[in-house]
Design a protein around this motif. Sequence first.
Motif, mmCIF file in Angstrom:
data_model
loop_
_atom_site.group_PDB
_atom_site.id
_atom_site.type_symbol
_atom_site.label_atom_id
_atom_site.label_comp_id
_atom_site.label_asym_id
_atom_site.label_seq_id
_atom_site.Cartn_x
_atom_site.Cartn_y
_atom_site.Cartn_z
ATOM 1 N N SER A 49 0.739 -1.277 0.579
ATOM 2 C CA SER A 49 -0.134 -0.025 -0.031
ATOM 3 C C SER A 49 1.415 0.647 0.581
ATOM 4 O O SER A 49 0.306 2.212 -0.679
ATOM 5 N N ILE A 50 1.925 1.522 0.406
ATOM 6 C CA ILE A 50 3.016 1.821 0.265
ATOM 7 C C ILE A 50 3.487 2.407 -0.406
ATOM 8 O O ILE A 50 3.354 4.165 -1.117
ATOM 9 N N LEU A 51 3.810 1.332 -1.308
ATOM 10 C CA LEU A 51 5.061 1.692 -2.749
ATOM 11 C C LEU A 51 3.634 2.410 -3.704
ATOM 12 O O LEU A 51 3.974 3.179 -4.407
ATOM 13 N N ALA A 52 2.118 2.197 -3.240
ATOM 14 C CA ALA A 52 1.327 2.178 -4.094
ATOM 15 C C ALA A 52 1.038 3.974 -4.432
ATOM 16 O O ALA A 52 0.840 4.312 -5.612
ATOM 17 N N ARG A 53 0.837 4.649 -2.807
ATOM 18 C CA ARG A 53 0.666 5.803 -3.516
ATOM 19 C C ARG A 53 2.465 6.511 -3.688
ATOM 20 O O ARG A 53 2.416 7.458 -3.834
#
Length: 480
Positions: free
Chosen positions: A361-365
């Motif tokens: 989720s962090i890398l998607a943002r």
Amino acid sequence: MTSDRGLSGPHLARLLGEWRSGGAAYAALARAIRLLVLDGRLPLRTRLPGERELAEALGVSRTTATAAYSALRDEGFLASRRGSGSWTRLPADPGLAATPAPVGDDVIDLSCAATAAPEGDLHRALAAATAELPRHLPGPGYDPAGLPVLREAIAAHLTRLGEPTTPDQVLVTAGALHALTLLLRVLSGPGDRVLVEHPTYAAALDAVRASGARPVPVPMLDGGWDLEMFAATIRQAAPGLAYVIADHQNPTGASMPQADRERLVSLARATRTPLVVDEAIVGLHLDHPPERSVAALDEPGETVITIGSMSKTFWAGLRIGWVRANPSLIQRLATARAALDIGSPVLEQLMAVELLSRADSILARQREAALLRRAALVDALRTELPTWRFSLPAGGLCLWVELDEPRSTALAALADRHGVRLGAGPRFGVDGAFERYIRLPYSLPEDVLRDVVRRLALAWEGVVSGGGAAGAAAVPALVA
């Protein structure tokens, strides 16, 4: 100094492409070879084919090839010695002042390509790490290989990325550069050759030189990697190891096709050359899913050694990285590390465990933010500096921009006066190559990037109008 490698006539002909232009043929040929040298596609100290061989490969008279070589020697781009042939070089250049100007509040620093911190996630990770810390207080507080819980988290993270990994294949480091430094310490020594892409990550070149080894550059092509030259260099230079960035290459942004990854691993395995693959930017694919990891082609880690980091994709202030290799090499690295810095801070390692548990989720943002910033930078460049050329990278954090003229160092010096700190092209090459290029990261907010381009347009106008950089400070040595 003679060369570690030589080019055949057909190979140089392929690099030259459609070289003919108006005017005398010898002058057009000399211009084309000169451009290859300045752009770094033809590394310095590369032995060129003989005049007869080149003439046959290009379908021109030997007189044309002889005159072109003579012009290049007169300009300082070619050196020759009877019996040794001719090899590429650069003319003597007095350069610019080497003293960096201080970075003030009004200076926009583009020397570092790294994402901004995911603030909410970072705060939660710190809280979780603080709560977990008491369990580790009875121990000594250091482990050269890294906390077992973090090694497990990194192994799980890499496995999710398609690199099946066990904890004993992981060594925790203080970032990817620290990982490379340890590998250089264990796998090479003073005087050894290290094969590098050209251009490549500036700090990696610094690390190679600091270890006493010698970087041997293999030029990147417009379409990616020159594996033919890669193979020739390994055969001729016998490097102690090869360093490549297969995903979102720094600074070009190129990503290696799957077929080339397989060929590269086969070549490294056949020649027993340790292949160090820098994966610090893996996770920042913007336009399409990433290729299969190079490490997945060598799961035991016998030939392929990967280095990774949370600095580029999570936050540069979090100094956590890793090496993935076979367990035997991991133990050797841990022993070597104990003589340098003993281990990474426990609190940061515990924060990394928490962040890696939410990496998807962090890398998607982070990718969403990078897409917006890339679009802003591209739009500003096409509006303010439409004659500058670049290929849109499918991921990563920077554009590799080709200027109208080979004046990168002058631009970097003059841009400093306009409040912009950037990495001139030669910082990413060996022996002064890439004066026609600059690296522009798109890791800052969109409005800042638009302001950067306006300032660069003013600086470039000063460079091309002759208002140059006499007496200006050069860019600083640190480029990340």
